[in-house]
Design an enzyme around this catalytic site. Sequence first.
Site, PDB file in Angstrom:
ATOM      1  N   ASN A   7       0.852  -1.186   0.000  1.00  0.00           N
ATOM      2  CA  ASN A   7       0.000   0.000   0.000  1.00  0.00           C
ATOM      3  C   ASN A   7       0.893   1.244   0.000  1.00  0.00           C
ATOM      4  OD1 ASN A   7      -1.580   2.252   1.019  1.00  0.00           O
ATOM      5  ND2 ASN A   7      -3.149   0.768   1.553  1.00  0.00           N
ATOM      6  N   ASP A   9      -0.295   4.446   0.006  1.00  0.00           N
ATOM      7  CA  ASP A   9      -1.061   5.628   0.413  1.00  0.00           C
ATOM      8  C   ASP A   9      -0.211   6.660   1.137  1.00  0.00           C
ATOM      9  OD1 ASP A   9      -3.322   4.437  -0.607  1.00  0.00           O
ATOM     10  OD2 ASP A   9      -4.244   4.002   1.336  1.00  0.00           O
ATOM     11  N   HIS A  10       0.672   6.188   2.029  1.00  0.00           N
ATOM     12  CA  HIS A  10       1.368   7.144   2.884  1.00  0.00           C
ATOM     13  C   HIS A  10       2.549   7.812   2.195  1.00  0.00           C
ATOM     14  CE1 HIS A  10      -1.300   6.679   6.156  1.00  0.00           C
ATOM     15  NE2 HIS A  10      -1.137   5.369   6.186  1.00  0.00           N
ATOM     16  N   HIS A  43      -5.894   3.465  -1.635  1.00  0.00           N
ATOM     17  CA  HIS A  43      -7.235   3.816  -1.168  1.00  0.00           C
ATOM     18  C   HIS A  43      -7.553   5.204  -1.692  1.00  0.00           C
ATOM     19  CE1 HIS A  43     -10.110   4.363   2.551  1.00  0.00           C
ATOM     20  NE2 HIS A  43     -10.722   4.593   1.387  1.00  0.00           N
ATOM     21  N   ARG A  45      -9.777   7.881  -1.322  1.00  0.00           N
ATOM     22  CA  ARG A  45     -10.786   8.333  -0.368  1.00  0.00           C
ATOM     23  C   ARG A  45     -11.652   9.424  -0.988  1.00  0.00           C
ATOM     24  NH1 ARG A  45      -9.533   6.879   5.254  1.00  0.00           N
ATOM     25  NH2 ARG A  45     -11.144   8.420   5.754  1.00  0.00           N
ATOM     26  N   HIS A  50      -4.984  11.665   0.329  1.00  0.00           N
ATOM     27  CA  HIS A  50      -3.651  11.216  -0.084  1.00  0.00           C
ATOM     28  C   HIS A  50      -3.642  10.809  -1.557  1.00  0.00           C
ATOM     29  CE1 HIS A  50      -5.514   7.456   1.172  1.00  0.00           C
ATOM     30  NE2 HIS A  50      -5.272   7.639   2.463  1.00  0.00           N
ATOM     31  N   GLU A  70      -8.858   0.260  -3.024  1.00  0.00           N
ATOM     32  CA  GLU A  70      -9.741   0.361  -1.866  1.00  0.00           C
ATOM     33  C   GLU A  70     -10.623   1.586  -2.040  1.00  0.00           C
ATOM     34  OE1 GLU A  70      -7.232  -1.612   1.819  1.00  0.00           O
ATOM     35  OE2 GLU A  70      -7.214   0.562   1.577  1.00  0.00           O
ATOM     36  N   THR A 100      -6.958   6.911   9.812  1.00  0.00           N
ATOM     37  CA  THR A 100      -6.858   5.785   8.886  1.00  0.00           C
ATOM     38  C   THR A 100      -8.080   4.908   9.108  1.00  0.00           C
ATOM     39  OG1 THR A 100      -5.414   3.982   8.103  1.00  0.00           O
ATOM     40  CG2 THR A 100      -5.542   4.341  10.492  1.00  0.00           C
ATOM     41  N   HIS A 191      -3.766  -4.324   7.830  1.00  0.00           N
ATOM     42  CA  HIS A 191      -3.900  -3.188   8.745  1.00  0.00           C
ATOM     43  C   HIS A 191      -3.039  -3.404   9.988  1.00  0.00           C
ATOM     44  CE1 HIS A 191      -5.904   0.673   9.287  1.00  0.00           C
ATOM     45  NE2 HIS A 191      -5.769   0.444  10.590  1.00  0.00           N
ATOM     46  N   GLY A 192      -2.021  -2.571  10.109  1.00  0.00           N
ATOM     47  CA  GLY A 192      -1.162  -2.594  11.288  1.00  0.00           C
ATOM     48  C   GLY A 192      -0.096  -3.663  11.296  1.00  0.00           C
ATOM     49  N   GLY A 213       1.422  -1.370   4.323  1.00  0.00           N
ATOM     50  CA  GLY A 213       1.808  -0.067   3.820  1.00  0.00           C
ATOM     51  C   GLY A 213       2.607   0.763   4.799  1.00  0.00           C
TER      52      GLY A 213
END
Length: 241
Positions: A7, A9-10, A43, A45, A50, A70, A100, A191-192, A213
């Site tokens: 991922n 995204d960041h 993702h 959004r 982002h 996503e 998030t 996730h995480g 990610g």
Amino acid sequence: MPILVVNVDHVATLRQQRLGIEPDPVTAAHMAELAGARGIIVHLREDRRHIQDRDVSLLRQTLKTRLHLEMAATEEMQGIALAEKPHMVCLVPEKREELTTEGGLVVAGRVDFLQAYVKPFHEIGIATSLFIEADPDQIRAAARVGVTHVELHTGHFADAPDAAERKRQRDAIVAGIGLARTLGLKVNLGHGLNYDNIFDFEAVPGICEFSIGHSIVSRAVLTGFGPAVRDMVDIINRFPG
């Protein structure tokens, strides 16, 4: 053997801090592919905090592996996905005030709506997934929707305050994987997850993909994007099939 889907995204989060052009998540995605990632996930959004529409278009045009998108289950996002044709669409819950994604999509009670929502994707060969909690009711509802995959939310496991809670969350995820597989669903986790806690799933059968990610981007700040991805690929490649 499970695979890594990165991922980015960041990378886009950092870019959008200055509303500039760098760092470029598309370039990061290409570097991730070169380092062994088997797919890229973004993702898009509703608030475009982002990833931007242009990023999705460029990724779809240039990736050599796969693009997973996503998105919230809105009419706007459905139109974008049908136009861009990612390899997979993953429906996620979305709140404007969250930092998030905080939890899984509530599927129970929305089966009819979601069935109709994903039908156009299936008609043109796009795989579908729901980001859900490892809850039996949600998993069974996801199977009734008719999606091809589920992504089980590992955030509560990753954020567990102590070993007992971490074990409880892991056990729930493992049970969820088993249930989903018996219902004919392919299972991804995300996730995480990071370079340490991912080992808790080393011997768990039935995981298709790890979606990771933030921990990769965090390491990449210090080591470079390619090495950060390669380190995670090396870990996952040691997991049994």
